[in-house]
Design a protein around this motif. Structure first.
Motif, PDB file in Angstrom:
ATOM      1  N   GLN A   1     -35.708 -25.511 -10.833  1.00  0.00           N
ATOM      2  CA  GLN A   1     -36.071 -24.733  -9.928  1.00  0.00           C
ATOM      3  C   GLN A   1     -36.563 -25.587  -8.662  1.00  0.00           C
ATOM      4  N   LEU A   2     -37.323 -26.901  -8.914  1.00  0.00           N
ATOM      5  CA  LEU A   2     -37.678 -27.581  -7.969  1.00  0.00           C
ATOM      6  C   LEU A   2     -36.373 -28.276  -7.064  1.00  0.00           C
ATOM      7  N   GLU A   3     -35.432 -28.708  -8.036  1.00  0.00           N
ATOM      8  CA  GLU A   3     -34.557 -29.263  -7.152  1.00  0.00           C
ATOM      9  C   GLU A   3     -33.795 -28.146  -6.201  1.00  0.00           C
ATOM     10  N   GLN A   4     -33.618 -27.009  -6.653  1.00  0.00           N
ATOM     11  CA  GLN A   4     -33.037 -25.938  -5.913  1.00  0.00           C
ATOM     12  C   GLN A   4     -33.867 -25.773  -4.591  1.00  0.00           C
ATOM     13  N   VAL A   5     -34.958 -26.011  -4.915  1.00  0.00           N
ATOM     14  CA  VAL A   5     -35.891 -25.634  -3.472  1.00  0.00           C
ATOM     15  C   VAL A   5     -35.807 -26.930  -2.533  1.00  0.00           C
ATOM     16  N   ILE A   6     -35.715 -27.967  -3.045  1.00  0.00           N
ATOM     17  CA  ILE A   6     -35.491 -29.139  -2.375  1.00  0.00           C
ATOM     18  C   ILE A   6     -34.178 -29.072  -1.479  1.00  0.00           C
ATOM     19  N   LYS A   7     -33.192 -28.817  -2.363  1.00  0.00           N
ATOM     20  CA  LYS A   7     -31.690 -28.665  -1.870  1.00  0.00           C
ATOM     21  C   LYS A   7     -31.587 -27.658  -0.444  1.00  0.00           C
ATOM     22  N   SER A   8     -32.329 -26.618  -0.946  1.00  0.00           N
ATOM     23  CA  SER A   8     -32.019 -25.400   0.043  1.00  0.00           C
ATOM     24  C   SER A   8     -33.068 -25.507   1.145  1.00  0.00           C
ATOM     25  N   ARG A   9     -33.983 -26.384   1.206  1.00  0.00           N
ATOM     26  CA  ARG A   9     -34.611 -26.368   2.289  1.00  0.00           C
ATOM     27  C   ARG A   9     -34.238 -27.062   3.552  1.00  0.00           C
TER      28      ARG A   9
END
Length: 204
Positions: A3-11
């Protein structure tokens, strides 16, 4: 991906916001409180914030920020402020550690005294650098927390910091570092490229 990687990549840096969308003050407080878990030099937390939600005040702020549309249309502007005299709070900070059971009284007193004595001898430029670096750490946490909650952000470093400091009557030890626009995107952000790893990393 986690989930953290997804947030980082979507920002992404969003420049066009839905002016009708509003974020509740309580949620902004929650984001800032959680973000304050960011590391800082000697745990001095040399960051301060001015949160601007009032539409008239945002319009007043727009000329300082080169008339960027994000200032007026976003739900809130979080001004990130550095405090070059954060070391003066050392006693209070370490006393809190004792109250919370994180540290013994004798250790806390030693840390507080050593921290104050060390930082108070540093030149203003070095203290400002510490505060700026720490402000960057907490700013990134704000961006990721906002994105995790479904909001969008834009960091603006190019604004008239002298006029901003005058308008908001900042004391001499405090200085503006960045403005963070926060809200809902009206149009999707552009993707942006990144340099390849071999260009920026050296392994030994």
């Amino acid at each position: 991906m986690s989930q953290l990687e997804q947030v980082i990549k979507s920002r992404k840096s969003v420049r066009a916001y839905d002016p009708e969308f509003k974020i509740d003050k309580k949620e902004l407080e929650e984001i800032l409180e959680i973000a304050s878990s960011a590391p800082s030099s000697s745990n001095l937390q040399a960051w301060r914030f001015i949160v601007i939600q009032d539409q008239e005040k945002k319009k007043e702020l727009t000329p300082f920020g080169n008339n960027q549309a994000a200032i007026d249309a976003s739900s809130a502007i979080i001004a990130v402020i550095g405090d070059a005299e954060a070391y003066k709070n050392a006693q209070e900070i370490y006393a809190q550690n004792v109250e919370l059971g994180y540290m013994d009284q004798s250790i806390a007193e030693t840390y507080a005294t050593n921290t104050y004595n060390s930082y108070s001898k540093l030149p203003q430029q070095v203290l400002s650098q510490f505060a700026s670096y720490d402000a960057g750490l907490i700013s990134m946490q704000i961006l990721l927390l906002a994105k995790d909650r479904g909001y969008d952000t834009l960091v603006m470093g190019g604004f008239d910091k002298v006029d901003f400091a005058k308008r908001f009557e900042l004391p001499e030890n405090q200085f503006p570092i960045a403005l963070i626009a926060l809200g809902k995107a009206k149009t999707p952000a552009f993707n942006s490229s990144r340099l390849p790893l071999e260009k920026i990393v050296t392994f030994y």
